[in-house]
Scaffold this motif. Sequence first.
Motif, PDB file in Angstrom:
ATOM      1  N   ASN A 181      27.233  35.826  30.731  1.00  0.00           N
ATOM      2  CA  ASN A 181      28.124  36.123  31.862  1.00  0.00           C
ATOM      3  C   ASN A 181      29.478  35.468  31.593  1.00  0.00           C
ATOM      4  OD1 ASN A 181      26.108  37.509  33.186  1.00  0.00           O
ATOM      5  ND2 ASN A 181      25.483  35.759  34.426  1.00  0.00           N
ATOM      6  N   GLU A 230      35.763  43.491  25.829  1.00  0.00           N
ATOM      7  CA  GLU A 230      34.890  44.406  26.581  1.00  0.00           C
ATOM      8  C   GLU A 230      35.573  45.760  26.822  1.00  0.00           C
ATOM      9  OE1 GLU A 230      36.629  42.041  27.939  1.00  0.00           O
ATOM     10  OE2 GLU A 230      37.598  42.999  29.653  1.00  0.00           O
ATOM     11  N   ARG A 252      29.254  47.285  37.908  1.00  0.00           N
ATOM     12  CA  ARG A 252      30.056  46.148  37.438  1.00  0.00           C
ATOM     13  C   ARG A 252      29.985  45.064  38.516  1.00  0.00           C
ATOM     14  NH1 ARG A 252      35.898  45.026  36.724  1.00  0.00           N
ATOM     15  NH2 ARG A 252      36.192  44.032  34.693  1.00  0.00           N
ATOM     16  N   ILE A 253      28.964  44.216  38.375  1.00  0.00           N
ATOM     17  CA  ILE A 253      28.693  43.180  39.378  1.00  0.00           C
ATOM     18  C   ILE A 253      29.394  41.888  38.942  1.00  0.00           C
ATOM     19  CG2 ILE A 253      26.905  41.776  40.471  1.00  0.00           C
ATOM     20  CD1 ILE A 253      26.636  44.621  41.357  1.00  0.00           C
ATOM     21  N   ASP A 254      30.289  41.408  39.805  1.00  0.00           N
ATOM     22  CA  ASP A 254      30.999  40.149  39.542  1.00  0.00           C
ATOM     23  C   ASP A 254      30.082  38.988  39.917  1.00  0.00           C
ATOM     24  OD1 ASP A 254      32.699  38.027  39.328  1.00  0.00           O
ATOM     25  OD2 ASP A 254      34.141  38.734  40.846  1.00  0.00           O
ATOM     26  N   ARG A 255      29.730  38.170  38.938  1.00  0.00           N
ATOM     27  CA  ARG A 255      28.795  37.058  39.160  1.00  0.00           C
ATOM     28  C   ARG A 255      29.484  35.780  39.630  1.00  0.00           C
ATOM     29  NH1 ARG A 255      23.986  38.527  36.702  1.00  0.00           N
ATOM     30  NH2 ARG A 255      24.157  40.642  35.928  1.00  0.00           N
ATOM     31  N   GLU A 268      36.272  35.844  37.935  1.00  0.00           N
ATOM     32  CA  GLU A 268      35.444  37.008  37.614  1.00  0.00           C
ATOM     33  C   GLU A 268      34.505  36.657  36.462  1.00  0.00           C
ATOM     34  OE1 GLU A 268      37.420  41.111  37.673  1.00  0.00           O
ATOM     35  OE2 GLU A 268      39.077  39.744  37.293  1.00  0.00           O
ATOM     36  N   TYR A 278      31.295  38.819  34.228  1.00  0.00           N
ATOM     37  CA  TYR A 278      30.447  40.006  34.084  1.00  0.00           C
ATOM     38  C   TYR A 278      29.472  39.782  32.932  1.00  0.00           C
ATOM     39  CZ  TYR A 278      34.141  41.834  36.994  1.00  0.00           C
ATOM     40  OH  TYR A 278      35.035  41.992  38.012  1.00  0.00           O
ATOM     41  N   SER A 279      28.324  40.433  33.015  1.00  0.00           N
ATOM     42  CA  SER A 279      27.343  40.306  31.938  1.00  0.00           C
ATOM     43  C   SER A 279      27.797  41.140  30.747  1.00  0.00           C
ATOM     44  CB  SER A 279      25.967  40.775  32.395  1.00  0.00           C
ATOM     45  OG  SER A 279      25.121  40.861  31.257  1.00  0.00           O
ATOM     46  N   PRO A 333      29.104  46.617  31.719  1.00  0.00           N
ATOM     47  CA  PRO A 333      30.477  46.106  31.841  1.00  0.00           C
ATOM     48  C   PRO A 333      31.013  45.453  30.563  1.00  0.00           C
ATOM     49  CG  PRO A 333      29.231  45.575  33.804  1.00  0.00           C
ATOM     50  CD  PRO A 333      28.242  46.097  32.797  1.00  0.00           C
ATOM     51  N   GLU A 361      32.895  48.614  28.653  1.00  0.00           N
ATOM     52  CA  GLU A 361      33.504  49.182  29.851  1.00  0.00           C
ATOM     53  C   GLU A 361      34.063  50.585  29.633  1.00  0.00           C
ATOM     54  OE1 GLU A 361      33.331  48.285  32.847  1.00  0.00           O
ATOM     55  OE2 GLU A 361      34.896  49.482  33.798  1.00  0.00           O
ATOM     56  N   ASN A 391      30.495  41.747  46.052  1.00  0.00           N
ATOM     57  CA  ASN A 391      30.261  43.062  45.455  1.00  0.00           C
ATOM     58  C   ASN A 391      29.808  44.060  46.520  1.00  0.00           C
ATOM     59  OD1 ASN A 391      30.360  42.493  42.339  1.00  0.00           O
ATOM     60  ND2 ASN A 391      29.151  40.818  43.222  1.00  0.00           N
TER      61      ASN A 391
END
Length: 522
Positions: A326, A333, A371-374, A380, A382-383, A388, A391, A465
Motif C-alpha cells: 500500500n 502506477e 481504487r480504494i484509498d487506504r 493517499e 493504494y494497493s 490501481p 491504473e 471511499n
Amino acid sequence: MRFPAEPFSASRSRRRFLTTTSLAAAAVWASRAEGRVLANPSFPADPFALGIASGEPTTDGVVLWTRRAPKPLEPDGGMPAEAVEVSWEIADDEAFTQGVRRGTVTATPDWAHTVHVELTGLAPARWYFYRFHAGTATSPIGRTRTTPAIDTMPDRLAFAFASCQNWEEGLYTAYGQMARDNLDLVLHLGDYIYEYPAREMRVRRHDGGPTDSLAGFRIRHALYKTDPLLQAAHAACPWLVTWDDHEVEDNYASTASNPGATPEQLLARRSWAYRAYWEQMPLRAANLPDGPHMTLYRRSTWGRLAEFSVLDTRQYRTDQPCGDGNKAPCGEEMRDDATLTGSEQEAWLLDGFRASTARWNVLAQQVMMARIDRAPGPAEAYSMDQWPGYEQQRRRILRAFAERPKANPLVLTGDIHSHWANDLVIDFEGLPSRKVGAELVGTSISSGGNGTATPAGLNAILAENPCLKFHSQQRGYVRCELTPEAARADFEVVDFVDKPGGKVSTAARFRIENGRPGLVPA
Ligand SMILES: [Fe+2]
C-alpha cells in the motif's frame, strides 16, 4: 524447466455404453505410448481419499475429476509406478438406476494418477450424478450439471465464489454451508493452496513437506483436498477455477519473484506448480500446461443470462510498481506499459465484452479493481498489487464498461481476505463521475483466522471511499443469484474458524438492478 509433452488419462470406449471424449482427449490418448495398465489393482487404503469433482460445464458436457491416491501425503500418492484403470459412470438419478454414460479411463503416474473425463453429448440445463470405480472401491457420488442452451434466457443462476483457503489458518466451515446452498456453480478465484512451509501453533499443519518440487506441490494440493468440507463443496456442483499468487509464490508477477529468486528459479517453480494445479483441478486438456506456461483465461456462458470471463492476473503481469504494498502514487502506477493481464488477454477480454449479448457480464478474477484509498485524511495510499497499481489498464476496462451501459458488468474478486462491496466509478480524466459497474470482493475461506467484523479504522476507510458500501474481515464467501431483472449478492461470514462448529450467517446483502449500475442494500 520444461516437462516433455506427456499423456494424461483419457477415456476409452468399452462399446457396451456410448462413451464420449473430447477430440483433445482422444488425440492425447492416441499419442500415448502403450505401457502396462493395471485393470484391478488392490489398494492399501481408500483410493478415493481426495474425493471427486466436476468443472468447466458447457451446454452439452462437463469435466469429471478424481485422483487415485490411497496415501495422499506420499510423493507417489501410495500408487504403483504403473498406469491403472478407473471406470466412471453418470446417471440421471442418485441411485444410478437411470444410467446415461459409462466408460473407463487410464490414470498414469506421469500425471499423478489423476483422471479428467471430458464429457460431451449431454442435454443442456440438466443435472447429473457421477461416480468412479477402481477395483472393488467406489468413490463418493457427485452432482453436476450442464449449462442452459445458448439461445435461452434462464430464470435464475445461483452461484458462489471463494478464495484463499490457507490450511493452517482455519477450518473450511464455509464450504460446509456452500455445499448446502443448492448452487448451480462455484467459482474459485485463487489461493486454493498456500506454498508456505509448515508452521507450529496453527489450527492445523502443512504436513507433507515443502513445496520445492513437483512432488511437493502435488502433496500440498493433496493435503488440502483431504478436507471433507472442501470435498463436499466440489461434489455439490461444477466449479470454474482460476489461480492467484499462492498456487506458486506470494505476490509473484510473471517471472518476478517476491523474495528475489532468479527468473529461472521462478520458472522452474511455475512448472511444478502449474502442472500440479492442472492435475488436481477439473480442467480440460485445452488448458494443459507446457512447462511454466499454462493458458487459464477462458469464458463460460449461462444461456443469455450470464457470460463469465475467467482471468489470470499473475502469469503475464508486469512487476508491481512503487515497490508493491500500500503506497502513495509514485508515478510508476500510471505507466502505459504496466499490465495485469498481458496485452493478448486484455484484447481477448475487451473484444469479448464488446461482443457479448449476455444480460450479466461477469469478470471472475483475483485483485481488487476499485481504487480504494487506504490512508485516512488528505494522504493517499493504494494497493500496488491490485488494479490501481496498473491504473491505465484499469481505466481502459472501466471505459469499456461505460461504453456499454446495458452490459451489466460485475467484477468478482478474491485475494485480500476481506469482504468489500464496491461501486465501480469513472472519476478520472475530467470525466463526469458516474457508476459503470459493481465489484464484489469475497473474503477468504480460512486465511487470516477468525478475523473481525469491525476492523480498526473501518469508519475512516468507509468515509474516505464513497464507492465502498460494505467491508468485513471475517471469513466466508459470497453467494450470488442472477435473474434477468437483477443480481443479488449475499456476503456470508463464519463466526469462527479456529475450531469446528462455526456458524455461517449473511452479514450484508445487495442488489443490482438490470441496466442500473451500482449496489443497493437489499
Ligand atoms: Fe490469499
